[in-house]
Design an enzyme around this catalytic site. Sequence first.
Site, PDB file in Angstrom:
ATOM      1  CE  LYS A 126       6.816  -2.781  -0.137  1.00 43.93           C
ATOM      2  NZ  LYS A 126       5.766  -1.943  -0.771  1.00 43.93           N
TER       3      LYS A 126
HETATM    4  C1  LIG Z   1       4.485  -2.355  -1.113  1.00 41.44           C
HETATM    5  C2  LIG Z   1       3.473  -1.294  -1.310  1.00 41.44           C
HETATM    6  C3  LIG Z   1       2.078  -1.576  -1.298  1.00 41.44           C
HETATM    7  C4  LIG Z   1       1.539  -2.982  -1.149  1.00 41.44           C
HETATM    8  O1  LIG Z   1       1.752  -3.515   0.132  1.00 41.44           O
HETATM    9  P1  LIG Z   1       1.594  -5.084   0.414  1.00 41.44           P
HETATM   10  O2  LIG Z   1       2.075  -5.278   1.789  1.00 41.44           O
HETATM   11  O3  LIG Z   1       2.453  -5.773  -0.620  1.00 41.44           O
HETATM   12  O4  LIG Z   1       0.157  -5.424   0.240  1.00 41.44           O
HETATM   13  C5  LIG Z   1       1.200  -0.530  -1.439  1.00 41.44           C
HETATM   14  N1  LIG Z   1       1.631   0.744  -1.626  1.00 41.44           N
HETATM   15  C6  LIG Z   1       2.937   1.054  -1.658  1.00 41.44           C
HETATM   16  C7  LIG Z   1       3.341   2.478  -1.887  1.00 41.44           C
HETATM   17  C8  LIG Z   1       3.904   0.064  -1.507  1.00 41.44           C
HETATM   18  O5  LIG Z   1       5.216   0.373  -1.535  1.00 41.44           O
END
Ligand SMILES: *Cc1c(COP(=O)(O)O)cnc(C)c1O
Length: 481
Positions: A126
């Site tokens: 993120k």
């Molecule tokens: C947010 C997140 C996901 C999922 O991502 P999306 O964009 O919601 O599909 C997967 N793995 C981790 C570690 C995350 O923080």
Amino acid sequence: MNYISTRGAGIGERHTFSDILLGGLAKDGGLYLPNQYPRVSADELAHWRSLSYADLAFEVLSKFSDDIPAEELRSLTRKTYTAQIYSNVRHEESAAQITPLKTLGVENGTTLSLLELSNGPTLAFKDMAMQLLGNLFEYTLAKHGETLNILGATSGDTGSAAEYAMRGKTGVRVFMLSPHKKMSAFQTAQMFSLQDPNIFNLAVEGNFDNCQDIVKAVSNDHAFKAAHKIGTVNSINWARVVAQVVYYFKGYFAATKSNDERVSFTVPSGNFGNVCAGHIARMMGLPIEQLVVATNENDVLDEFFRTGIYRVRGASETYHTTSPSMDISKASNFERFVFDLLGRDPARVLQLFHDVEEKGGFDLAASGDFARVKEFGFVSGRSSHADRVDAIRDVFERYDTMIDTHTADGLKVARENLQPGVPMIVLETAQPIKFGETIREALLREPERPAAFIGLEKLPQRFDIVPADASVVKAYIAERT
Ligand SMILES: *Cc1c(COP(=O)(O)O)cnc(C)c1O
């Protein structure tokens, strides 16, 4: 470039990138998308291959944000994607690459690799988008002489990524709700050790659902929201999605020698934000063979890609798993793909998502549209806790590489979809230290800890405990804005 809503409102109106940057849903409840995807020419693709991450990000983003002057956008991407910010690399020599590609080995006649997306400040992918968002917000707010108070609820990754992106930024404050004493010691320390005066951690006496309900209650109070300039940074934010497009290009260039080759990506998925960016990269002309959607036991998306049925889950069917950042009951970015799948027909999207609200889902199995899922390259799979533990153990033993639980979900599903001669890139979405309990279970040893995080849990913490009561949270915000 003009932006439109997936549900059709405002067709004929002008919405620029900056217009939609600070907002969430379109006013009809739909999601914003460009009126058409920009295409990348063969010459551009050849030129992009040699660019640094920051300059590649500039090229990709400038196709979506023609209202931001080029030199200003370039200085934002160069400020964001630096070796210093993405310094939590496992191997010193790859620091400058921002998203290093780690080749695991050859399986089933093809190369399997991990694209490391978790070397940023909070050790989860993120950061890739959120760090840019912090700089874009600061830039846009300063330009219009405005301020913004971001309100969010988190059980881990999103909240810390938002706080580390917004800390110290002029014109922005963050009010982040988390369930008191319910996050891991590591994640709590990551957020609560921030001492920046524009970051407010509210530990709510309740669970994550209580936190989300408070955010909803505050957001539904339109007068309060306007008076205190409340905004969000959730995964439907368009700038977050588009910032994630960049690493699909970067990963493709790292895994291939020429632009005639094709690759596949496997994406651990929850809200469909990350893999939506892969879909957009493919629509722009990146030679992607397959986009493999990997879910955990919360398999809303796997069910759709296997059967054509989209069915939102209730609370009793939403499981707490050991890959918690994918524990979702509905996939909030999915509507963007459905819009494209239905040939960009907003009236039908409106009808389908009306059915989601009224009946809890929709069924495209019988319609010709579902058959087109394959034309868009999508396939899917799911995994369980036992699969994650097996994958973590196997990759450690075979390739001397420690992966986190979400990446393990991806790896398990990737292996079910290998095609000889098509390199498979699994997106690594977090570092193992964030989900240490399962690492200890799988490997009987402690997860690797990047040097910058040694002693993190011992740092002084700054947070306020509040009851699960929206009026108390409103008063808290009102006193500080
Ligand atoms: C947010 C997140 C996901 C999922 O991502 P999306 O964009 O919601 O599909 C997967 N793995 C981790 C570690 C995350 O923080």
